[in-house]
Design an enzyme around this catalytic site. Sequence first.
Site, PDB file in Angstrom:
ATOM      1  N   SER A 153       0.859  -1.187   0.000  1.00  0.00           N
ATOM      2  CA  SER A 153       0.000   0.000   0.000  1.00  0.00           C
ATOM      3  C   SER A 153       0.893   1.234   0.000  1.00  0.00           C
ATOM      4  CB  SER A 153      -0.869  -0.015   1.263  1.00  0.00           C
ATOM      5  OG  SER A 153      -1.511   1.222   1.439  1.00  0.00           O
ATOM      6  N   TYR A 166      -2.717  -1.184   9.955  1.00  0.00           N
ATOM      7  CA  TYR A 166      -2.742  -1.426   8.509  1.00  0.00           C
ATOM      8  C   TYR A 166      -1.435  -0.950   7.880  1.00  0.00           C
ATOM      9  CZ  TYR A 166      -4.266  -1.243   3.633  1.00  0.00           C
ATOM     10  OH  TYR A 166      -4.354  -1.422   2.269  1.00  0.00           O
TER      11      TYR A 166
HETATM   12  N1  LIG Z   1      -8.590  -0.714  -2.554  1.00  0.00           N
HETATM   13  C1  LIG Z   1      -7.526   0.055  -2.395  1.00  0.00           C
HETATM   14  O1  LIG Z   1      -7.592   1.277  -2.670  1.00  0.00           O
HETATM   15  C2  LIG Z   1      -6.220  -0.532  -1.903  1.00  0.00           C
HETATM   16  C3  LIG Z   1      -5.103   0.323  -1.855  1.00  0.00           C
HETATM   17  C4  LIG Z   1      -3.884  -0.199  -1.409  1.00  0.00           C
HETATM   18  C5  LIG Z   1      -3.801  -1.536  -1.048  1.00  0.00           C
HETATM   19  N2  LIG Z   1      -4.891  -2.338  -1.105  1.00  0.00           N
HETATM   20  C6  LIG Z   1      -4.737  -3.747  -0.740  1.00  0.00           C
HETATM   21  O2  LIG Z   1      -5.259  -4.566  -1.755  1.00  0.00           O
HETATM   22  C7  LIG Z   1      -5.746  -5.793  -1.195  1.00  0.00           C
HETATM   23  C8  LIG Z   1      -7.182  -6.008  -1.613  1.00  0.00           C
HETATM   24  O3  LIG Z   1      -7.941  -4.935  -1.083  1.00  0.00           O
HETATM   25  P1  LIG Z   1      -9.438  -4.600  -1.542  1.00  0.00           P
HETATM   26  O4  LIG Z   1      -9.499  -3.145  -1.725  1.00  0.00           O
HETATM   27  O5  LIG Z   1      -9.869  -5.499  -2.626  1.00  0.00           O
HETATM   28  O6  LIG Z   1     -10.198  -4.935  -0.176  1.00  0.00           O
HETATM   29  P2  LIG Z   1     -11.631  -5.563   0.101  1.00  0.00           P
HETATM   30  O7  LIG Z   1     -12.581  -5.111  -0.951  1.00  0.00           O
HETATM   31  O8  LIG Z   1     -11.922  -5.265   1.515  1.00  0.00           O
HETATM   32  O9  LIG Z   1     -11.349  -7.125  -0.088  1.00  0.00           O
HETATM   33  C9  LIG Z   1     -10.533  -7.788   0.840  1.00  0.00           C
HETATM   34  C10 LIG Z   1     -10.564  -9.259   0.545  1.00  0.00           C
HETATM   35  O10 LIG Z   1      -9.847  -9.941   1.592  1.00  0.00           O
HETATM   36  C11 LIG Z   1     -10.682 -10.951   2.098  1.00  0.00           C
HETATM   37  N3  LIG Z   1     -10.402 -11.187   3.511  1.00  0.00           N
HETATM   38  C12 LIG Z   1     -10.445 -10.295   4.513  1.00  0.00           C
HETATM   39  N4  LIG Z   1     -10.207 -10.901   5.690  1.00  0.00           N
HETATM   40  C13 LIG Z   1     -10.022 -12.210   5.414  1.00  0.00           C
HETATM   41  C14 LIG Z   1      -9.786 -13.350   6.202  1.00  0.00           C
HETATM   42  N5  LIG Z   1      -9.711 -13.281   7.537  1.00  0.00           N
HETATM   43  N6  LIG Z   1      -9.648 -14.545   5.595  1.00  0.00           N
HETATM   44  C15 LIG Z   1      -9.756 -14.650   4.254  1.00  0.00           C
HETATM   45  N7  LIG Z   1      -9.997 -13.606   3.449  1.00  0.00           N
HETATM   46  C16 LIG Z   1     -10.143 -12.401   4.025  1.00  0.00           C
HETATM   47  C17 LIG Z   1     -12.096 -10.445   1.908  1.00  0.00           C
HETATM   48  O11 LIG Z   1     -13.021 -11.501   1.950  1.00  0.00           O
HETATM   49  P3  LIG Z   1     -14.606 -11.210   2.193  1.00  0.00           P
HETATM   50  O12 LIG Z   1     -15.109 -10.556   0.946  1.00  0.00           O
HETATM   51  O13 LIG Z   1     -15.145 -12.556   2.395  1.00  0.00           O
HETATM   52  O14 LIG Z   1     -14.682 -10.320   3.379  1.00  0.00           O
HETATM   53  C18 LIG Z   1     -11.974  -9.817   0.535  1.00  0.00           C
HETATM   54  O15 LIG Z   1     -12.092 -10.792  -0.477  1.00  0.00           O
HETATM   55  C19 LIG Z   1      -5.554  -5.669   0.322  1.00  0.00           C
HETATM   56  O16 LIG Z   1      -4.355  -6.296   0.700  1.00  0.00           O
HETATM   57  C20 LIG Z   1      -5.446  -4.166   0.536  1.00  0.00           C
HETATM   58  O17 LIG Z   1      -4.723  -3.854   1.700  1.00  0.00           O
HETATM   59  C21 LIG Z   1      -6.100  -1.862  -1.529  1.00  0.00           C
END
Ligand SMILES: NC(=O)c1ccc[n+]([C@@H]2O[C@H](COP(=O)([O-])OP(=O)(O)OC[C@H]3O[C@@H](n4cnc5c(N)ncnc54)[C@H](OP(=O)(O)O)[C@@H]3O)[C@@H](O)[C@H]2O)c1
Length: 247
Positions: A153, A166
């Site tokens: 991130s 985080y």
């Molecule tokens: N979106 C952004 O702007 C952004 C920016 C920088 C970095 N990131 C990183 O990118 C990655 C994906 O983020 P995202 O934005 O797609 O987030 P998200 O929409 O919240 O999705 C997170 C995913 O992780 C799964 N997850 C969470 N806790 C879990 C657990 N205990 N066991 C198994 N699976 C679990 C969730 O499953 P459920 O759907 O079942 O809850 C979901 O599929 C993360 O590592 C995040 O830190 C995102």
Amino acid sequence: MFNYDAPADLLQNKVILVTGAGSGIGRTAALTYARHGATVILLGRTISKLEAVYDEIENNGWPQAAIYPMNLEGAREQDYASLAATLEREFGHLDGLLNNAGLLGELKPIAQYDAETWHRVMQVNLNAPFLLTRELLPLLRTAEQASVIFTSSTVGHEGRANWGAYSVSKFATEGLMQTLADEEDGISQVRINSLNPGATRTAMRATAFPAEASDASAPPEEIMPLYLYLIGKDSLGVSGKAFHAQR
Ligand SMILES: NC(=O)c1ccc[n+]([C@@H]2O[C@H](COP(=O)([O-])OP(=O)(O)OC[C@H]3O[C@@H](n4cnc5c(N)ncnc54)[C@H](OP(=O)(O)O)[C@@H]3O)[C@@H](O)[C@H]2O)c1
């Protein structure tokens, strides 16, 4: 935006595991990998979401996926060993691992940060990718060109007030990536890199920035060129590096 034009058959005959594959960026990455020919192992905690991705892959006629339900918050070492044994038995090889699942936790100053939330965030964002990667490393080493991606991130590169566990978990993820990449250098073909998606339109983004307009961040589809580049053969020999999908 990272610029890369992936050939349609980039991931033919490849087996790739994606964590958090049921929603957000992980869902789009799983579909994108399948569309490029990969057999994708969909790991996540909500079975109905994983089944929806599985069905979408099947309906498109892409290689049949596999579902592996696992809650990374409660998983024990033995669960990761069982997963590795299952993959070895069912697929015989593993070509890619996208450590994507993540937990935001709470946005609060360290001075007020709840200890239990701290541990949960560290468990999902740091400890789980460590255990998963460690257990899958022997299988990854047997592949010719395996790739491991850790999801970072912007706040894993520069600390920012209120991003708490985080941010710290993502700094540590960079350390894990660099350490492992240095260890694998010269002893295996496995390449290890980190990927910062940048602001991306998902549930996590909406939680972190509730007042932001939904079109202010990139849809997950737009950041897929870097996900394809790092998992496919065009990044062969690239290891130990931090990539940014959007700059
Ligand atoms: N979106 C952004 O702007 C952004 C920016 C920088 C970095 N990131 C990183 O990118 C990655 C994906 O983020 P995202 O934005 O797609 O987030 P998200 O929409 O919240 O999705 C997170 C995913 O992780 C799964 N997850 C969470 N806790 C879990 C657990 N205990 N066991 C198994 N699976 C679990 C969730 O499953 P459920 O759907 O079942 O809850 C979901 O599929 C993360 O590592 C995040 O830190 C995102």
